[in-house]
Every structure is written in C-alpha cells, then in structure tokens.
Design a protein around this motif. Structure first.
Motif, PDB file in Angstrom:
ATOM      1  N   PHE A  66       0.844  -1.203   0.000  1.00 21.70           N
ATOM      2  CA  PHE A  66       0.000   0.000   0.000  1.00 21.70           C
ATOM      3  C   PHE A  66       0.875   1.247   0.000  1.00 21.70           C
ATOM      4  O   PHE A  66       0.553   2.234  -0.654  1.00 21.70           O
ATOM      5  N   ILE A  83      -3.762  -0.252  -7.941  1.00 19.97           N
ATOM      6  CA  ILE A  83      -3.488  -1.406  -8.800  1.00 19.97           C
ATOM      7  C   ILE A  83      -4.789  -1.729  -9.503  1.00 19.97           C
ATOM      8  O   ILE A  83      -5.866  -1.355  -9.005  1.00 19.97           O
ATOM      9  N   PRO A  84      -4.785  -2.408 -10.638  1.00 20.91           N
ATOM     10  CA  PRO A  84      -3.605  -2.908 -11.334  1.00 20.91           C
ATOM     11  C   PRO A  84      -3.071  -1.893 -12.344  1.00 20.91           C
ATOM     12  O   PRO A  84      -3.784  -0.994 -12.780  1.00 20.91           O
ATOM     13  N   GLU A  95      -6.389   1.470 -15.211  1.00 26.51           N
ATOM     14  CA  GLU A  95      -7.839   1.285 -15.384  1.00 26.51           C
ATOM     15  C   GLU A  95      -8.122  -0.075 -16.018  1.00 26.51           C
ATOM     16  O   GLU A  95      -7.778  -0.323 -17.179  1.00 26.51           O
ATOM     17  N   THR A  96      -8.815  -0.893 -15.242  1.00 28.33           N
ATOM     18  CA  THR A  96      -9.042  -2.260 -15.722  1.00 28.33           C
ATOM     19  C   THR A  96      -9.825  -2.302 -17.039  1.00 28.33           C
ATOM     20  O   THR A  96      -9.590  -3.174 -17.871  1.00 28.33           O
TER      21      THR A  96
END
Ligand SMILES: N[C@@H](CCC(=O)N[C@@H](CS)C(=O)NCC(=O)O)C(=O)O
Length: 241
Positions: A66, A83-84, A95-96
């Motif tokens: 963290f 993350i990720p 940004e997933t």
C-alpha cells in the motif's frame, strides 16, 4: 514462368534475415502484495489476470505494498496510486476497463469479429464499469467504511435498493441466456467480475439467473487459473488495509 535466380533467392534470404524479429513482449501487471480480501479474487488484478488467461497470454506480476502504491515510482504508472497497472514494452496502462479492452483488441477470444457485435460487447464492458459497478462499490463503502456512522443503519437499505434496481434490470436483460450478447466476451468478463463483489452481501442470490451467470464465469478454466494465481500470492497472508 520466370525462373528465380540463385542471386535473387540469396537477396530475399538476406532481406528476410534483416527484417526485425518480433519477439513477444513481456506483460507485467501490478497486484497487491497483500490483498485486503485475503485472496477471494475481488482485487482488480484478478480481472486482468482472467483476460490474459482467456487470451492465452503469459504475464508477470509485480507485487506492491500500500505504501509503495502511493510513491512516485508507482504513481508514474498509475496517477491515482492504485493497482492494477499493465506494462507491455513502452506501453503503460491503468484502469481495468482500458487494460481488458487492450488485451481483447489484440488477441482472439474476448471480442467478436463482427463489427456490430464487437460494439455491443464493448458497450457491456462500459455498462459493467460505469453503470453496474458504482452502486455495488457504494454498498461496499457503506458497509466497510461507514458501518459505524450514526446514520449508517438508515442509509444502508437505500444503498442496497439502488443495487437491486440495477440487478433487476440486468437480470431481465440476461433472462435465461448464458452470456449478455451471444458468446462469452470481455463484457461478460467485466460484468461477472463486478457482480462477484456482491456475493458476500447475499443480494446476488436474490437473482438466480445472475448468480448462475457469475458461477458460469467462475467455472471457466481461464478464471480458475487467474483465481488460483492471485490466491497463491495471498493465501496465508494476513489481510491488511
Ligand atoms: N477504476 C479503477 C479502480 C482501481 C482500484 O480501485 N484499485 C484498488 C484495488 S482493487 C486499489 O488500488 N485500492 C487501493 C487504493 O485506492 O488506495 C480500475 O478499474 O482499475
């Protein structure tokens, strides 16, 4: 028919040899060094792992604490210190949604070839992240971070009902289909990932077709591999943060 001379053959071989070789680029994603969920697969690296597994792409994982996530080196990759992230050659993504779309556009298996079907699958990706995930995140926040507030008891049912509104609509649209629009797509991958977060609340089970939809996603071998990989990182570690 024109005969190819030895000289011409040699030239072509030379040219072929001179052509830059496309070596597969290593993909590196980041994930929690210690996920707050203790390995239940709810951290968002699981979605990216799942997409990479569906696409049959190998990847490496760099684990971050963290504290490290908030430091300049990680913020250079992810402006919000989360993350990720996804690195591939000189490309860095966060940004997933963007990461899964990038993977889906470059590899077979996550988006249909036909243009209109592809557009609809992408619409479901946005719907998952933009329309369905926000009320679910609101519920998670209300429970985990606001549960001790004096107004929490009064607010919680309102937040739950906002989730139910969305699930009612989604459930009607899905009906008894296996996936949201024809074959499994990146839209389903993100929608199932988003819905998974609801399981602990019991609300998902109020919608048997959605619960079965999520279970179908989880049963996919690619999901199983993604889940096992994140569990291997987190199993036995005390949840932090
Ligand atoms: N919208 C972002 C959300 C990313 C996000 O919230 N990541 C979480 C882990 S699942 C995180 O890093 N939380 C720690 C923090 O925000 O400090 C995405 O889809 O990638």
């Amino acid at each position: 028919m024109m005969q190819e001379t030895d000289h011409a053959k040699t030239d072509r071989l030379d040219l072929d040899d001179a052509r830059p070789r496309r070596l597969p680029m290593t993909v590196t994603i980041t994930a929690f060094e210690r996920s707050p969920d203790g390995g239940k697969g709810l951290a968002r690296d699981t979605r990216v792992r799942w997409a990479l597994e569906e696409a049959g792409q190998p990847y490496e994982v760099r684990l971050v604490s963290f504290r490290a996530m908030k430091e300049p080196a990680h913020r250079a990759l992810h402006p919000f210190g989360q993350i990720p992230t996804y690195e591939e050659g000189d490309l860095t993504l966060f940004e997933t949604g963007a990461i899964v779309l990038h993977i889906a556009e470059r590899h077979a298996g996550l988006l249909p070839d036909e243009a209109n079907a592809r557009g609809r699958a992408i619409a479901w990706m946005f719907a998952a992240l933009n329309t369905v995930e926000p009320p679910i995140l609101e519920l998670v926040t209300a429970k985990l971070l606001e549960g001790d507030k004096p107004w929490s008891k009064e607010r919680l049912p309102l937040v739950e009902d906002r989730v139910r509104d969305r699930l009612n609509q989604l459930s009607s649209r899905l009906g008894d289909a296996d996936w949201l629009d024809g074959a499994f797509s990146a839209g389903d991958l993100l929608m199932a990932s988003v819905l998974l977060r609801l399981r602990a609340s019991g609300i998902l089970d109020e919608y048997p077709n959605l619960a079965a939809y999520v279970a179908r996603g989880e049963a996919r071998p690619a999901y199983q591999r993604a889940f096992a990989a994140q569990l291997a990182v987190n199993a036995g570690k005390r949840a932090a943060g």
